[in-house]
Design a protein around this motif. Structure first.
Motif, mmCIF file in Angstrom:
data_model
loop_
_atom_site.group_PDB
_atom_site.id
_atom_site.type_symbol
_atom_site.label_atom_id
_atom_site.label_comp_id
_atom_site.label_asym_id
_atom_site.label_seq_id
_atom_site.Cartn_x
_atom_site.Cartn_y
_atom_site.Cartn_z
ATOM 1 N N SER A 75 -49.238 39.074 15.341
ATOM 2 C CA SER A 75 -47.928 38.976 15.986
ATOM 3 C C SER A 75 -48.160 38.806 17.483
ATOM 4 N N ASP A 76 -47.100 39.015 18.266
ATOM 5 C CA ASP A 76 -47.235 38.820 19.709
ATOM 6 C C ASP A 76 -47.743 40.064 20.437
ATOM 7 N N PHE A 77 -47.827 41.215 19.751
ATOM 8 C CA PHE A 77 -48.185 42.454 20.453
ATOM 9 C C PHE A 77 -49.584 42.375 21.038
ATOM 10 N N SER A 78 -50.575 42.137 20.185
ATOM 11 C CA SER A 78 -51.950 42.084 20.685
ATOM 12 C C SER A 78 -52.193 40.839 21.525
ATOM 13 N N PRO A 114 -52.323 50.686 23.249
ATOM 14 C CA PRO A 114 -52.802 50.305 24.585
ATOM 15 C C PRO A 114 -53.525 51.441 25.307
ATOM 16 N N TYR A 170 -50.176 34.076 24.508
ATOM 17 C CA TYR A 170 -51.473 34.522 25.033
ATOM 18 C C TYR A 170 -51.929 33.626 26.178
ATOM 19 N N GLY A 228 -54.844 40.332 15.983
ATOM 20 C CA GLY A 228 -53.451 40.574 15.647
ATOM 21 C C GLY A 228 -52.853 39.482 14.805
ATOM 22 N N ALA A 230 -47.833 33.121 19.020
ATOM 23 C CA ALA A 230 -48.720 34.115 19.629
ATOM 24 C C ALA A 230 -49.757 33.447 20.521
ATOM 25 N N ASP A 249 -48.300 52.888 18.253
ATOM 26 C CA ASP A 249 -47.593 52.834 19.526
ATOM 27 C C ASP A 249 -48.482 53.229 20.688
ATOM 28 N N ARG A 281 -50.094 39.571 23.685
ATOM 29 C CA ARG A 281 -49.639 39.914 25.039
ATOM 30 C C ARG A 281 -50.606 40.883 25.708
ATOM 31 N N LEU A 282 -51.102 41.870 24.952
ATOM 32 C CA LEU A 282 -52.018 42.847 25.533
ATOM 33 C C LEU A 282 -53.347 42.187 25.888
ATOM 34 N N ARG A 289 -54.508 47.116 15.466
ATOM 35 C CA ARG A 289 -53.633 48.297 15.539
ATOM 36 C C ARG A 289 -52.976 48.626 14.212
#
Length: 337
Positions: free
Chosen positions: A174-177, A137, A206, A172, A202, A134, A179-180, A113
């Motif tokens: 960080s934790d964003f990807s 997703p 996950y 990723g 991360a 943003d 978590r997704l 992203r």
């Protein structure tokens, strides 16, 4: 797993442009490396989308993937990754549908992203007219829908692409990807070869939040690591100075082509600059075969990685081949990379 190197090894290549070289040189070297990697038993050969960086020639990632896949026969070829906010999801579905149609069963679609460049470059890529980070997703779900039989149901079809099975990965730092990927039940690759700070957090997130899917029953985590292997520790450390100089240029905001190695970094950086470069390159295994084996074993022990993806931004192509050859030989007997 604690002491063994019995997990798959893959390669991340940026088709590096070295000082005094050209993109054409880089593409020849990339294909040559991929052919060697196939013989040495590496599982995947991935290329990454970056823009406006003088030392990286893999900006037209899907085009270069076709070049590599067409010049090899078995190794999986994929993106590590495509920066989805730079593109309309339909375009990526068509590109990777084309790749999968040309090279069935060998294509991976890894997605990130980030913009893959600075904000001026991001604006030049017309991100303001399309999606943003943003919206990642939603863009991802749209992209995945184009591959379903019948498409997303909105009357738009990815031709080719629709009905094809192309494995998706989320990338990723960080934790964003993380978590997704967990929510969607997708494999996850962490960019620890240049941004290791949140690696363990991360991966823990996950695995804790992973929901089984039709793609995966259990989490599958790939960890990025810089590997600079040579016949001696001293030679490997010398080769590693090319990457240290490249990161130093990034820290200074002046990216350049890959520089030749130097005998010592001491005259080139300040203590503060060294701190930042050391932090960014912390996830690295540098040395002779024995030294690199110990480093990789410790990384697997600490992370529980299911797969390692190796990056080697080495100035000299023959030395880069030798590094990957040494690394391939570190696998446990009877195990393919």
């Amino acid at each position: 797993m604690e002491n063994a190197l019995d997990i798959p090894f893959s390669i991340l290549d940026l088709s590096p442009i070295r000082r005094g070289g050209t993109a054409a040189d880089s593409y020849r070297n990339t294909l040559d490396l991929a052919r060697h990697a196939e013989r040495w038993g590496y599982r995947r050969f991935w290329l990454a989308e970056h823009h406006s960086i003088p030392g990286v020639a893999s900006s037209a990632t899907a085009v270069l993937l076709a070049h590599v896949a067409g010049g090899t026969t078995r190794i999986r070829v994929g993106s590590g990754g495509i920066m989805l906010p730079n593109h309309a999801p339909l375009v990526i579905a068509e590109q990777f549908g084309t790749l999968e149609s040309l090279f069935p069963g060998r294509i991976d679609l890894g997605l990130g992203r980030a913009p893959g460049g600075d904000m001026r470059t991001a604006r030049a890529l017309r991100r303001s007219l399309g999606s943003s980070g943003d919206a990642f997703p939603e863009d991802l779900r749209e992209l995945m829908a184009y591959f379903r039989p019948g498409g997303p149901g909105n009357g738009v079809h990815a031709v080719p692409g629709e009905g094809l099975s192309v494995p998706f990965w989320l990338l990723g730092s960080s934790d964003f990807s993380a978590r997704l990927a967990a929510r969607l039940g997708l494999p996850f690759a962490f960019a620890s070869h240049f941004a290791p700070d949140y690696l363990l957090a991360a991966l823990d997130l996950y695995r804790r939040e992973f929901e089984p899917s039709e793609v995966l029953e259990r989490p599958h985590a790939m960890v990025g690591v810089n590997v600079f292997a040579a016949d001696t520790d001293e030679e490997a450390r010398r080769l590693f100075t090319s990457l240290q100089q490249a990161f130093l240029n990034l820290v200074r905001g002046t990216p350049r082509e890959i520089p030749p190695p130097v005998e010592s970094m001491d005259p080139l950086w300040t203590p503060q600059e060294q701190f930042h470069v050391d932090r960014m390159t912390r996830c690295s295994a540098v040395g002779s075969a024995g030294t690199v084996r110990l480093g990789l074993r410790e990384l697997v022990r600490a992370t529980g990685a299911d797969e390692l993806i190796l990056a080697s931004q080495i100035y000299d192509h023959e030395a880069r081949l030798r590094s990957y050859e040494i690394a391939a030989g570190l696998r446990e007997p009877g195990q393919a990379a």
